[in-house]
Design an enzyme around this catalytic site. Structure first.
Site, PDB file in Angstrom:
ATOM      1  N   GLY A  72      30.982  -2.845 -23.551  1.00 10.12           N
ATOM      2  CA  GLY A  72      30.519  -1.111 -23.736  1.00 10.12           C
ATOM      3  C   GLY A  72      29.096  -1.269 -24.843  1.00 10.12           C
ATOM      4  O   GLY A  72      28.760  -1.497 -23.853  1.00 10.12           O
ATOM      5  N   ASP A  75       8.848 -18.374   2.496  1.00 13.64           N
ATOM      6  CA  ASP A  75      10.268 -19.167   2.801  1.00 13.64           C
ATOM      7  C   ASP A  75       9.821 -19.809   1.424  1.00 13.64           C
ATOM      8  O   ASP A  75      10.646 -20.380   0.412  1.00 13.64           O
ATOM      9  CB  ASP A  75       9.910 -19.630   3.702  1.00 13.64           C
ATOM     10  CG  ASP A  75      10.121 -19.442   5.256  1.00 13.64           C
ATOM     11  OD1 ASP A  75      10.231 -18.020   4.949  1.00 13.64           O
ATOM     12  OD2 ASP A  75       9.350 -19.783   5.891  1.00 13.64           O
ATOM     13  N   GLU A  94       9.447  -9.025  -2.970  1.00 16.60           N
ATOM     14  CA  GLU A  94       9.643 -10.055  -1.941  1.00 16.60           C
ATOM     15  C   GLU A  94      10.141 -10.071  -1.044  1.00 16.60           C
ATOM     16  O   GLU A  94      10.734 -10.782  -0.538  1.00 16.60           O
ATOM     17  CB  GLU A  94       9.468 -11.428  -2.937  1.00 16.60           C
ATOM     18  CG  GLU A  94       8.874 -11.858  -3.581  1.00 16.60           C
ATOM     19  CD  GLU A  94       7.847 -12.248  -3.204  1.00 16.60           C
ATOM     20  OE1 GLU A  94       6.656 -11.800  -3.580  1.00 16.60           O
ATOM     21  OE2 GLU A  94       7.459 -13.252  -2.744  1.00 16.60           O
ATOM     22  N   SER A 125      13.507 -20.253   6.812  1.00 19.95           N
ATOM     23  CA  SER A 125      13.787 -18.799   6.117  1.00 19.95           C
ATOM     24  C   SER A 125      15.194 -18.301   5.931  1.00 19.95           C
ATOM     25  O   SER A 125      14.672 -17.137   5.019  1.00 19.95           O
ATOM     26  CB  SER A 125      12.369 -18.449   7.719  1.00 19.95           C
ATOM     27  OG  SER A 125      11.779 -18.361   7.788  1.00 19.95           O
ATOM     28  N   GLU A 159       1.333  -0.913   0.196  1.00 21.50           N
ATOM     29  CA  GLU A 159       0.206   0.115  -0.138  1.00 21.50           C
ATOM     30  C   GLU A 159       0.691   0.946   0.008  1.00 21.50           C
ATOM     31  O   GLU A 159       2.048   1.328   1.054  1.00 21.50           O
ATOM     32  CB  GLU A 159      -0.674   0.023   0.760  1.00 21.50           C
ATOM     33  CG  GLU A 159      -1.695  -1.237   1.421  1.00 21.50           C
ATOM     34  CD  GLU A 159      -2.627  -0.790   2.375  1.00 21.50           C
ATOM     35  OE1 GLU A 159      -2.759  -0.406   3.167  1.00 21.50           O
ATOM     36  OE2 GLU A 159      -3.305  -2.267   2.744  1.00 21.50           O
TER      37      GLU A 159
HETATM   38  C1  FAD Z   1       7.061  -4.087 -10.505  1.00 22.33           C
HETATM   39  C2  FAD Z   1       6.913  -4.313  -9.093  1.00 22.33           C
HETATM   40  C3  FAD Z   1       5.923  -5.249  -8.628  1.00 22.33           C
HETATM   41  C4  FAD Z   1       5.523  -5.688  -7.521  1.00 22.33           C
HETATM   42  N1  FAD Z   1       4.503  -6.321  -7.352  1.00 22.33           N
HETATM   43  C5  FAD Z   1       4.483  -6.516  -6.029  1.00 22.33           C
HETATM   44  C6  FAD Z   1       3.114  -7.390  -5.750  1.00 22.33           C
HETATM   45  O1  FAD Z   1       3.189  -8.547  -7.327  1.00 22.33           O
HETATM   46  N2  FAD Z   1       2.517  -7.337  -4.898  1.00 22.33           N
HETATM   47  C7  FAD Z   1       2.616  -6.283  -3.846  1.00 22.33           C
HETATM   48  O2  FAD Z   1       2.332  -6.588  -2.429  1.00 22.33           O
HETATM   49  N3  FAD Z   1       3.491  -5.788  -3.565  1.00 22.33           N
HETATM   50  C8  FAD Z   1       4.070  -5.967  -5.267  1.00 22.33           C
HETATM   51  N4  FAD Z   1       5.556  -4.636  -4.854  1.00 22.33           N
HETATM   52  C9  FAD Z   1       5.640  -4.611  -3.994  1.00 22.33           C
HETATM   53  C10 FAD Z   1       7.837  -4.139  -3.819  1.00 22.33           C
HETATM   54  O3  FAD Z   1       7.082  -5.704  -2.924  1.00 22.33           O
HETATM   55  C11 FAD Z   1       8.005  -3.095  -2.500  1.00 22.33           C
HETATM   56  O4  FAD Z   1       7.571  -2.029  -3.658  1.00 22.33           O
HETATM   57  C12 FAD Z   1       8.701  -3.500  -1.357  1.00 22.33           C
HETATM   58  O5  FAD Z   1       8.559  -4.529  -0.483  1.00 22.33           O
HETATM   59  C13 FAD Z   1       9.084  -1.741  -1.151  1.00 22.33           C
HETATM   60  O6  FAD Z   1       8.260  -1.586  -0.223  1.00 22.33           O
HETATM   61  P1  FAD Z   1       8.363  -0.174  -0.681  1.00 22.33           P
HETATM   62  O7  FAD Z   1       8.311  -0.002  -1.521  1.00 22.33           O
HETATM   63  O8  FAD Z   1       7.084   0.874   0.151  1.00 22.33           O
HETATM   64  O9  FAD Z   1       9.956   0.306  -0.363  1.00 22.33           O
HETATM   65  P2  FAD Z   1       9.541   0.923   1.255  1.00 22.33           P
HETATM   66  O10 FAD Z   1       9.808   0.019   1.940  1.00 22.33           O
HETATM   67  O11 FAD Z   1       9.409   2.651   1.910  1.00 22.33           O
HETATM   68  O12 FAD Z   1      11.228   0.809   1.312  1.00 22.33           O
HETATM   69  C14 FAD Z   1      12.314   2.362   1.478  1.00 22.33           C
HETATM   70  C15 FAD Z   1      13.609   1.682   1.389  1.00 22.33           C
HETATM   71  O13 FAD Z   1      14.033   1.792   2.974  1.00 22.33           O
HETATM   72  C16 FAD Z   1      14.242   0.151   3.075  1.00 22.33           C
HETATM   73  N5  FAD Z   1      13.870   0.066   4.097  1.00 22.33           N
HETATM   74  C17 FAD Z   1      13.060  -0.720   4.941  1.00 22.33           C
HETATM   75  N6  FAD Z   1      12.622  -0.585   6.069  1.00 22.33           N
HETATM   76  C18 FAD Z   1      13.946  -0.916   6.955  1.00 22.33           C
HETATM   77  C19 FAD Z   1      14.423  -1.391   7.758  1.00 22.33           C
HETATM   78  N7  FAD Z   1      14.039  -1.423   8.332  1.00 22.33           N
HETATM   79  N8  FAD Z   1      15.765  -1.187   7.370  1.00 22.33           N
HETATM   80  C20 FAD Z   1      16.887  -0.492   6.473  1.00 22.33           C
HETATM   81  N9  FAD Z   1      16.196  -0.237   5.429  1.00 22.33           N
HETATM   82  C21 FAD Z   1      14.895  -0.542   5.257  1.00 22.33           C
HETATM   83  C22 FAD Z   1      13.807  -0.362   1.739  1.00 22.33           C
HETATM   84  O14 FAD Z   1      14.921  -1.905   1.710  1.00 22.33           O
HETATM   85  C23 FAD Z   1      14.071   0.570   0.638  1.00 22.33           C
HETATM   86  O15 FAD Z   1      15.273   0.446   0.183  1.00 22.33           O
HETATM   87  C24 FAD Z   1       6.261  -4.453  -6.901  1.00 22.33           C
HETATM   88  C25 FAD Z   1       7.034  -3.536  -6.760  1.00 22.33           C
HETATM   89  C26 FAD Z   1       7.351  -3.611  -8.077  1.00 22.33           C
HETATM   90  C27 FAD Z   1       8.244  -2.278  -7.962  1.00 22.33           C
END
Ligand code: FAD
Length: 410
Positions: A363, A261, A387, A337, A142
């Site tokens: 290149g 997992d 994931e 896990s 979300e």
């Molecule tokens: C092309 C694409 C397909 C996708 N498909 C699906 C799908 O089918 N279903 C679904 O539900 N989701 C899907 N996603 C969502 C995806 O799983 C999320 O984008 C991902 O989990 C990261 O969430 P976020 O983008 O809100 O980033 P955020 O959670 O806001 O994170 C932003 C940055 O902060 C880092 N970060 C966050 N928390 C921590 C922490 N505690 N410690 C250290 N670093 C942290 C993250 O690693 C990241 O680098 C998809 C995303 C994309 C781009």
């Protein structure tokens, strides 16, 4: 004794998947990278063939190596010596080949998808019969809840009068969300009760309460649609709640999380496939430039390009072995896990790094649109992100190694 050979019974699956990747996916790669959001109709015939093979048992419930494991423990066959190589291993090996062909098209394959893995993990018998075999996407993320999936705000309220749950909220980045038949939506029954109250609900794609907001334009995997939805008073029969409707203080949410997992080694496999494609092409380019790769010489006696190539191959092999271990553990019902996150972290980073280094080594050819290398480098990035991002995998690994809970190590 450890046997690192591909199990013989999967040789046919691997060679079929490779043939499909070479003859159907690769020739259509550039077309659907350019025509983003256009439906890859070439996959329909392929998906029908895969269904036929699955029904005939030829693929042992492996989902032909596409995204879901289809969760079938019955498909696990016992090898001599109590060693199992079942649907997780079969899916992984097939996936590696298919992603050597094209990751985006693999993700766009009809009737595969992570939603089926979620259904298989928690559905009861009746639900398995009702939803099994359909194309199911997974909607967890979300605008305010990505990495922290326990923070989701989409609500589900039971309407006692009609026997329906009413869902309200917003879901973003849903892979195959526009094309799938079903969307598995995570929602909370009561935000005050935290993660225990999070349940998954199967929503038919044509439900009038589920409105497509937009399709994303992306860096890579453009053949795969990524949909954003708004749920407004979206009504589903109460039988569409997967698993137990009770809010159990312990176990419920972690049960749902265990889906990862099984799926994280598969995403790691995607990175292994695309990285192998990069390495193979790079080897050809180096050889045609007269650069010899000699495995008998130490790095300091090779050209810099050959030494770098050998180091990349070693990195690739390490990721592959970790991933095979994680899938093998899933097939053998061993808690994995830690290994699933290790495989995802290692392979996700390896895939991105190798793809970019291969682009650099090749290149102008690596960067040009005349070949697929630049596309593979763009496709690889998402595999280190969805994931669970690289950072989140490292966090999970640290928690496991240090024996900390998610509340103790954030
Ligand atoms: C092309 C694409 C397909 C996708 N498909 C699906 C799908 O089918 N279903 C679904 O539900 N989701 C899907 N996603 C969502 C995806 O799983 C999320 O984008 C991902 O989990 C990261 O969430 P976020 O983008 O809100 O980033 P955020 O959670 O806001 O994170 C932003 C940055 O902060 C880092 N970060 C966050 N928390 C921590 C922490 N505690 N410690 C250290 N670093 C942290 C993250 O690693 C990241 O680098 C998809 C995303 C994309 C781009």
């Amino acid at each position: 004794m450890i046997n690192l050979e591909t199990p013989k019974k999967f040789n046919q699956l691997v060679s079929q998947a490779h043939q499909v990747a070479a003859e159907i996916l690769r020739p259509n790669s550039r077309k659907y990278d350019t025509a983003e959001h256009e439906y890859p109709k070439e996959l329909d015939m392929l998906a029908a063939a895969i269904d036929g093979l699955n029904e005939g048992g030829a693929l042992s419930g492996a989902g032909a190596g596409a995204v879901g494991t289809n969760g079938s423990s019955q498909s696990i066959k016992k090898d001599e010596g109590g060693n199992r190589n079942g649907s997780n291993m079969a899916s992984l090996l097939g996936l590696i080949e298919m992603c050597w062909g094209d990751v985006g098209l693999l993700l766009a394959m009809p009737r595969q998808g992570l939603g089926q893995a979620a259904i298989a993990a928690v559905a009861n018998e009746e639900q398995l019969a009702r939803f099994g075999g359909k194309w199911a996407a997974m909607a967890i993320t979300e605008p305010e809840a990505g990495s922290d999936s326990a923070a989701i705000r989409t609500t589900a309220v039971l309407d006692e009068a009609t026997g329906e749950y009413v869902l309200n909220g917003e879901k973003i980045f849903v892979t195959s969300g526009d094309r799938a038949d079903l969307i598995v939506v995570w929602a909370t029954l009561d935000r005050k009760q935290g993660r225990a109250a999070i349940k998954s609900f199967v929503v038919e794609r044509d439900n009038p309460g589920l409105k497509l907001d937009r399709l994303e334009h992306k860096l890579g995997i453009r053949a795969s649609d990524t949909a954003n939805f708004v749920l407004t008073d979206c009504r589903v029969p109460k039988e569409s709640l997967l698993g137990d409707p009770e809010i159990a203080p312990k176990g419920g949410f972690s049960g749902v999380m265990q889906t990862f997992d099984n799926t994280r080694p598969l995403v790691a496999g995607m990175a292994i496939g695309v990285a192998r494609a990069c390495l193979e092409d790079t080897r050809d380019h180096l050889q045609s430039a007269g650069i010899e790769i000699d495995y008998n010489l130490p790095p300091y006696l090779q050209s810099a390009a050959a030494a770098e190539f050998i180091a990349m191959e070693a990195d690739w092999e390490a990721a592959r072995l970790l991933t095979l271990q994680a899938a093998w553990m899933a097939d053998n019902k061993k808690p994995n896990s830690l290994q699933a996150s290790m495989a995802k972290a290692k392979a996700g980073r390896m895939g991105t790094e190798i793809a970019l280094r291969c682009v650099a080594l090749c290149g102008a050819t690596g960067l040009g649109e005349g070949e697929l290398m630049e596309k593979w480098a763009r496709d690889a990035k998402i595999l280190d992100l969805f994931e669970g991002t690289q950072q989140i995998q490292l966090l999970i690994i640290a928690r496991q190694l240090l024996g900390k809970t998610s509340a103790e190590l954030k």
